[in-house]
Scaffold this active site. Structure first.
Site, PDB file in Angstrom:
ATOM      1  N   LYS A   1      37.913  49.811  64.769  1.00  0.00           N
ATOM      2  CA  LYS A   1      37.548  49.157  63.515  1.00  0.00           C
ATOM      3  C   LYS A   1      36.302  48.313  63.796  1.00  0.00           C
ATOM      4  O   LYS A   1      36.420  47.180  64.284  1.00  0.00           O
ATOM      5  CB  LYS A   1      38.706  48.301  63.014  1.00  0.00           C
ATOM      6  CG  LYS A   1      39.897  49.116  62.509  1.00  0.00           C
ATOM      7  CD  LYS A   1      41.033  48.230  62.072  1.00  0.00           C
ATOM      8  CE  LYS A   1      42.025  48.972  61.178  1.00  0.00           C
ATOM      9  NZ  LYS A   1      42.526  50.232  61.747  1.00  0.00           N
TER      10      LYS A   1
ATOM     11  N   LYS B   1      51.139  55.624  55.728  1.00  0.00           N
ATOM     12  CA  LYS B   1      51.778  54.526  56.442  1.00  0.00           C
ATOM     13  C   LYS B   1      53.266  54.799  56.626  1.00  0.00           C
ATOM     14  O   LYS B   1      53.973  55.126  55.662  1.00  0.00           O
ATOM     15  CB  LYS B   1      51.604  53.219  55.663  1.00  0.00           C
ATOM     16  CG  LYS B   1      50.157  52.781  55.487  1.00  0.00           C
ATOM     17  CD  LYS B   1      49.583  52.234  56.774  1.00  0.00           C
ATOM     18  CE  LYS B   1      48.190  51.663  56.551  1.00  0.00           C
ATOM     19  NZ  LYS B   1      47.608  51.122  57.801  1.00  0.00           N
TER      20      LYS B   1
END
Length: 355
Positions: free
Chosen positions: A283, A171
């Site tokens: 997703k 991240k």
């Protein structure tokens, strides 16, 4: 012919072993809903609603309200008429329907297979009270392992490497860019040769920062001594800056993947229509209807990376089935997240049977 199903549901909460930090903030507890559909012959299908409202799905409360207003007996029509404003509900109900109608018609001794065909649970489909046990997952090399943000990544990758992971996601856009670039420099010189690294900004970079990250990655790609691959930068800019991301995707060698921009089927279709031919991170848990997703992917042959929404084994099974069917270009799938939770076998049993 319309089929009738007995419908039951249970809300759940799971605490992360460590807070998940992204550009959207800290995430401590994963909440969702487990569904069970039982047809007239006693066959059972399990599903899961795992919304992420800040990512583009409905809220948990909206999903709970939808479940509460349904009768105890529902039909195929109920399942396939869930509105697009409830994409996680679409996925949960339709995947439960698929498991009940398709997977659970298999022999009672069926068990999970290897990656490429992650088939149903090893319990008998007629064991109405038992939750399915976790399915053995594909080999870790098929997965992208999620590293913690910041300097913690420098310590975490080795554990995942020993478990077999060869693709990692880190991240970015969480801390000051100068600090993150220093950590990045250390990380790329620490990771073993032939590792693949993905950088995920969660839409948290400015246009100038995105250019700097892409320029930095291009310079690394041009270095013949670096034997590590920067696979892509994921969602560098906010959703509303689609045109800038489209421009950046043609300006640098380093690939860009869209994630938040393509959270739902409607967004996926809109970005494709506007010219995106790069990577789509899908997703399944929040994208919407699995059957409509299949149709879109088969029609357009898009470059996909399937990714987790920190779901339980129930939604993961349905998501892995879609990934096995629809993945192209041999990209690792983003389901390397088990190390963020306690093991869940007993927890799942308790959720259903103790109420």
């Amino acid at each position: 012919m319309t089929n009738d199903y007995k419908f039951e549901f249970r809300p759940y909460q799971r605490r992360f072993l460590r807070s998940l930090t992204t550009n959207h903030g800290r995430w401590d507890i994963r909440e969702g809903i487990i569904l069970r559909l039982t047809d007239e012959s006693g066959k059972v299908g399990w599903g899961e609603i795992a919304p992420i409202s800040w990512f583009g799905s409905e809220t948990l409360e909206q999903a709970l309200d939808f479940c509460r207003q349904l009768p105890r007996e529902i039909t195929d029509e109920t399942i396939f008429s869930i509105p697009d404003e409830l994409p996680a509900c679409q996925f949960g109900f339709e995947s439960a329907w698929e498991m009940g109608s398709e997977f659970f018609s298999m022999p009672n001794d069926s068990s999970c297979s290897t990656w490429g065909n992650p088939i149903a649970f090893s319990v008998s489909p007629w064991e109405k009270t038992a939750l399915p046990p976790p399915c053995p997952m594909p080999h870790a090399q098929s997965f992208s392992g999620l590293l913690p943000a910041g300097e913690a990544a420098l310590n975490q990758w080795e554990t995942l490497w020993q478990q077999g992971y060869r693709t990692f996601k880190w991240k970015i856009g969480v801390d000051a860019i100068a600090h993150e670039l220093k950590i990045f420099e250390s990380l790329i010189h620490t990771l073993p040769a032939f590792t693949k690294l993905r950088l995920d900004a969660n839409g948290g970079l400015s246009y100038e920062e995105a250019n700097l990250w892409l320029w930095t990655c291009d310079n690394l790609k041009a270095n013949p001594e670096l034997r590590l691959e920067i696979e892509f930068i994921e969602q560098p800019l906010p959703v509303e800056q689609f045109q800038q991301m489209l421009e950046l995707s043609t300006s640098y060698e380093t690939a860009i993947a869209l994630d938040e921009s393509v959270a739902t089927l409607g967004q996926l279709a809109a970005c494709h229509q506007q010219g995106w031919r790069g990577i789509f991170v899908i997703k399944p848990g929040i994208v919407g209807s699995p059957s409509r997703l299949r149709k879109f992917c088969h029609q357009h042959q898009i470059d996909t990376v399937f990714s987790s929404v920190f779901e339980t084994a129930i939604a993961r099974l349905a998501a892995l089935q879609l990934a096995a069917e629809l993945s192209r270009n041999n990209r690792a799938i983003g389901f390397g997240i088990d190390h963020f939770f306690e093991q869940e076998e007993t927890w799942l049993q308790s959720l259903w049977n103790d109420l």
